[in-house]
Design an enzyme around this catalytic site. Structure first.
Site, PDB file in Angstrom:
ATOM      1  N   ASN A  33      45.641  38.049  45.054  1.00  0.00           N
ATOM      2  CA  ASN A  33      44.866  39.224  45.481  1.00  0.00           C
ATOM      3  C   ASN A  33      43.482  39.189  44.821  1.00  0.00           C
ATOM      4  O   ASN A  33      43.175  38.254  44.069  1.00  0.00           O
ATOM      5  CB  ASN A  33      45.639  40.495  45.109  1.00  0.00           C
ATOM      6  CG  ASN A  33      45.616  40.746  43.618  1.00  0.00           C
ATOM      7  OD1 ASN A  33      45.796  39.821  42.823  1.00  0.00           O
ATOM      8  ND2 ASN A  33      45.392  41.979  43.212  1.00  0.00           N
ATOM      9  N   CYS A  56      42.071  40.511  42.262  1.00  0.00           N
ATOM     10  CA  CYS A  56      41.933  40.511  40.803  1.00  0.00           C
ATOM     11  C   CYS A  56      42.864  39.520  40.118  1.00  0.00           C
ATOM     12  O   CYS A  56      43.016  39.546  38.892  1.00  0.00           O
ATOM     13  CB  CYS A  56      42.151  41.916  40.255  1.00  0.00           C
ATOM     14  SG  CYS A  56      40.957  43.117  40.891  1.00  0.00           S
ATOM     15  N   GLU A  82      46.084  39.232  39.854  1.00  0.00           N
ATOM     16  CA  GLU A  82      47.359  39.573  39.220  1.00  0.00           C
ATOM     17  C   GLU A  82      48.543  39.412  40.166  1.00  0.00           C
ATOM     18  O   GLU A  82      49.662  39.133  39.719  1.00  0.00           O
ATOM     19  CB  GLU A  82      47.332  40.994  38.638  1.00  0.00           C
ATOM     20  CG  GLU A  82      47.446  42.126  39.644  1.00  0.00           C
ATOM     21  CD  GLU A  82      46.110  42.588  40.174  1.00  0.00           C
ATOM     22  OE1 GLU A  82      46.046  43.695  40.736  1.00  0.00           O
ATOM     23  OE2 GLU A  82      45.123  41.836  40.034  1.00  0.00           O
TER      24      GLU A  82
END
Length: 683
Positions: A342, A344, A346
Site C-alpha cells: 500500500n 505507506c 505497511e
C-alpha cells in the site's frame, strides 16, 4: 456455536453516550461548532469536523458519526449471520465506548462511507463490486453507500498492456474518490524504446507514471482535502530503474528553480503543481542477492544502490522494500509472491487485495503506571471482529479485488502513540528499555489478534485458501512463536501459552484471516484519538506545527510531557515551571529543574537548537523497528528522520542496516531535503 462477545467496559443499565459529558467547541477557520466528549482536545475536534463529520447532512457531533459507523457494522454482522441481535447490542455499546474514549479507531474510509445509506438514505453512483452471500459470488453493487468502500489500503496489479494500464487508472480514481490509497508494482511494463507487438516503440514506464501522477493530483481523497495516497514500486532489475530512482529528484530540482523564480509554493502552489512525481511514494524492490552483490561492489547493483541513497538524500525517495524478507513471512506463498504494498509500505500481500485497518491508542491503556492488558485484549478482540465483518460488508473497485478480499480476508490491526506511551513511562525512545516495551506491546497485539482470528475460524471457517497454504502458514506461525520465546521480557511469560495455543488452534481449525497485524502511520486517525505521537514513531518535536492540506496549520504541543515529569518525580510546582518553559522555547533541554539523567527521555526525531546530540539516533529508530517486525503479519510504516548534514553514504548504511536487521521496508527523511515540509519544529 457463536463467537463470544461479552461486556467489559459497559453495563447494560446505561447507554455509553449518556455516560459521557459532552461539550460544544468552535474549530477551524470557519469556526464550526461541533460536539465532542469533554475530554477531547481542540485538535481532535478539528480533525473530526474537517475530515469525518458529514456536515452537509447535518452531522455536527461525533455522537452520530460513531453511531452510524457502529450501527452499520453491527447490522451487517447480524445480516451476515455472524452475530445475534443480543450480541450486536453488546458489540455496539462496547465499540462506542472504545471509539469515544479514543482507545482505538477505524481507518478513515470507514468514517467517510460506513452507515451513510442506513443513516441518511444517501445511495450514490453504483461503480463497485461486492460479495453476495445468496449467490456465493461477486456482483456489481446497486449504489455507492449500501455496500460502502471501507478499506484504506489496496494493492493492485498492472499488465504490460495499454488497456490494463488505463483500467488501473480507472480503479485508482474510484479508490481515491472514497478515501482509500493504493500501491502497484509497475515492473511488468516494458522500458522506453522496447518494441511493441503492433510495431513501433514503447514510450516507456515514466511516461505512464506521469499520467497516474496527474490523475492523483486532481482527485481529493474521500471528497475532502486529503491528498490521494499511492505507492509506485519498481524491481531493481527493471531496465529503467535508474530513470525511476532519479525521477522525483529531478522534478524537485525543477520545483526549486520555479520557487526561486517567484512561483508560489505549498501543496497546491504553482511550483509543485507544475512538476510531476509529487503524488506518490516511490520504492525500489530488492532481493537478498542484489544487496549482497551491491555490498561486494558488483557493477550495476552497486551503482543502483548508491543512486537510491543519493536520490533519497536529496528528496526522501525512493525507499527500499526487501523482497526475500517479505516472502519469508508470507502465509500464502503457494498462491504467488508478494510483489507490492500500500502507499505507506505497511500492508504487504498478494496483488489485487485490500486491507481494512484499525489502530489502538497505547496511551489509553496506561492507568496508575500499569498497562492494562485485559483492556488491551478486549479492544483487540472486538476491533478485529468488526474489521472482519466489514470485509464482506464492503465494496471494492474491481471484481477481482472483491473476490480476493472475501477469499483471504486480510486485516491490519496495529497501534499508535508508542512514543507517547514511552514518555508517560519516563523511558527514552532511544533505549533498550523502549525496545523491550515494543516487544511486549507488539508481541501481545499479534498473539491476541491471532487468537481472535483462530476463534473466528472455529466458528465461521478459515479463509478460503487456508488448506492450500496450511503448511507454510503454520511454519510462519512457528517463526512468530520462536521469535517471541527468544526475545520476550521475563514479565511476559504468560504470553508463551497464548502463542502455543494459537499454533494448536490454527492446526485444528485454521485462521479466519491471512493477515491480522501491521503498524500504520495513523495520521488523521491518530490526531482524532489525541495521540501525542503517531504510529510507531518517536515524537518529532515536543512543540510542532503541521501544515494542513486544506490550508492553515495546527500547533501541536505534546500532552505526555506532564505525565512524564510526574513519573520522573518532579513536584507540581516544578512541573508547572518546566511546562511554561516548554511553551516558550519548544524544547525541554533548557527547562528549569531538569536533571541531566532525564534529558534523553525528551529526545525527539528533531534535535534541539544548539544541541545536535539531543535527538533520537539512527540506531534508536532501527532498534524499535527491529523489535516490532517479528510480531507483525505485515510491515511497519515508519520514517527514519535524519539531520540535514547526513551524507548519501550514511543513508546507504541505514538501508543496509535495515536489511541486516530483517526489516521488510525502510524509508528515510533528511531534514529540509524537500521543498515542502508538512511537519516542522516550532523553534
Amino acid at each position: 456455536m457463536e463467537f463470544a462477545i461479552s461486556r467489559h467496559f459497559t453495563a447494560s443499565s446505561q447507554k455509553v453516550v449518556d455516560s459521557i459529558r459532552w461539550k460544544w467547541i468552535r474549530v477551524g477557520p470557519q469556526k464550526l461548532s461541533v460536539e465532542v466528549p469533554e475530554f477531547w482536545s481542540e485538535t481532535a475536534a478539528e480533525i473530526a469536523a474537517t475530515r469525518y463529520l458529514r456536515l452537509s447532512l447535518g452531522e455536527t457531533s461525533v455522537r452520530p458519526l460513531f453511531e452510524r459507523v457502529v450501527g452499520d457494522i453491527c447490522e451487517s454482522g447480524v445480516a451476515q449471520g455472524r452475530i445475534s441481535l443480543a450480541a450486536a447490542e453488546v458489540l455496539a455499546e462496547e465499540l462506542l465506548y472504545i471509539l469515544l474514549r479514543q482507545m482505538a479507531s477505524f481507518n478513515s474510509p470507514v468514517y467517510f462511507n460506513a452507515g451513510i445509506f442506513a443513516k441518511y438514505g444517501l445511495d450514490g453512483q453504483a461503480e463497485n463490486f461486492a460479495w453476495d452471500a445468496a449467490s456465493q459470488s461477486v456482483l456489481p453493487t446497486v449504489s455507492a453507500y449500501v455496500r460502502p468502500q471501507v478499506s484504506a489500503c489496496f494493492i493492485q496489479s498492472v499488465e504490460d498492456d495499454l488497456l490494463s494500464i488505463f483500467d488501473l487508472l480507472r480503479s485508482e480514481a474510484k479508490l481515491f474518490k472514497y478515501g482509500s490509497g493504493t500501491g502497484t508494482n509497475f515492473s511488468r511494463l516494458r522500458a522506453k524504446g522496447a518494441r511493441l507487438d503492433g510495431g513501433g516503440e514503447s514510450s516507456g514506464l515514466l511516461s505512464f507514471l506521469e499520467i497516474f501522477d496527474k490523475a492523483a493530483q486532481a482527485i481529493k481523497s474521500g471528497g475532502t482535502n486529503r491528498r490521494a495516497a499511492k505507492m509506485v514500486i519498481l524491481d531493481a532489475e527493471h531496465p529503467e530503474i535508474l530513470e525511476f530512482i532519479n525521477w522525483k529528484r529531478d522534478e524537485e530540482r525543477k520545483a526549486r528553480v520555479l520557487l526561486a523564480a517567484g512561483y508560489s509554493g505549498g501543496m497546491d502552489g504553482q511550483a509543485l503543481r507544475t512538476v510531476s512525481g509529487q503524488n506518490s511514494n516511490n520504492s525500489v524492490r530488492v532481493t537478498d542477492q542484489f544487496v549482497r552483490e551491491a555490498l561486494a561492489g558488483h557493477g550495476r547493483p552497486a551503482e543502483i544502490l548508491q543512486a537510491i541513497a543519493t536520490a533519497a538524500w536529496e528528496c526522501a525517495d525512493p525507499g527500499l522494500q526487501f523482497h526475500d524478507t517479505i516472502q519469508r513471512w508470507h502465509l500464502c506463498p503457494g498462491d504467488g509472491p508478494i510483489r507490492g504494498s500500500n502507499p505507506c509500505s505497511e500492508y504487504m500481500f498478494l496483488d489485487d487485495t485490500a486491507c481494512n485497518l484499525s489502530s489502538l491508542n497505547l496511551a489509553r491503556f496506561l492507568h496508575g503506571g500499569q498497562f492494562q492488558w485485559k483492556d488491551f485484549a478486549q479492544v483487540i478482540r472486538l476491533m478485529l471482529l468488526a474489521q472482519d465483518i466489514l470485509v464482506d460488508h464492503a465494496s471494492y473497485p474491481t471484481h477481482k479485488i472483491a473476490s480476493q478480499s472475501h477469499t483471504y480476508r486480510p486485516l491490519g490491526l496495529g497501534y499508535s502513540n508508542l512514543g507517547g506511551l514511552l514518555l508517560r513511562l519516563g523511558i527514552p525512545y532511544d533505549s533498550g528499555a523502549a525496545a523491550e516495551w515494543t516487544i511486549r506491546i507488539t508481541g501481545a497485539l499479534h498473539a491476541l489478534a491471532l487468537t481472535t482470528s483462530a476463534e473466528l475460524a472455529a466458528v465461521h471457517g478459515p479463509f478460503s485458501r487456508w488448506e492450500q497454504n496450511r503448511p507454510s502458514a503454520l511454519q510462519v506461525l512457528e517463526q512468530h512463536r520462536h521469535e517471541w520465546l527468544a526475545r520476550r521480557p521475563a514479565d511476559m511469560s504468560w504470553l508463551d501459552e497464548v502463542f502455543e495455543a494459537v499454533w494448536l488452534q490454527a492446526q485444528a481449525t485454521g485462521l479466519r484471516n491471512a493477515q491480522v497485524t501491521l503498524i500504520a502511520p495513523t495520521g488523521t486517525i491518530g490526531l482524532l484519538m489525541d495521540c501525542e505521537t503517531l504510529g510507531i514513531e518517536p515524537e518529532f518535536a515536543l512543540v510542532k506545527r503541521k501544515v494542513m492540506s486544506e490550508g492553515g496549520e495546527l500547533r501541536l504541543v505534546n500532552g505526555s510531557v506532564e505525565a512524564a515529569l510526574e513519573t520522573l518525580g518532579y513536584s507540581k510546582s516544578q512541573r508547572l515551571e518546566m511546562l511554561q518553559s516548554l511553551e516558550r522555547t519548544g524544547w525541554m533541554v533548557e527547562a528549569p529543574h531538569l536533571r541531566p539523567e532525564h534529558e534523553s527521555v525528551f529526545d525527539c526525531a528533531m534535535a534541539a537548537p544548539g544541541r545536535p546530540e539531543r535527538r533520537v539516533t539512527v540506531e534508536g529508530h532501527l532498534r524499535i523497528m527491529a523489535a516490532a517486525q517479528p510480531f507483525l503479519s505485515g510491515a511497519i510504516s515508519k520514517t527514519v528522520n535524519l539531520p540535514s548534514a547526513v551524507t548519501p553514504d550514511e543513508i546507504l548504511q541505514v538501508f543496509v542496516s535495515a536489511w541486516t536487521l530483517g526489516l521488510k521496508s525502510i524509508a528515510i527523511y533528511r531534514d529540509t531535503s524537500k521543498t515542502l515540509q508538512p511537519l516542522c519544529a516550532e523553534c
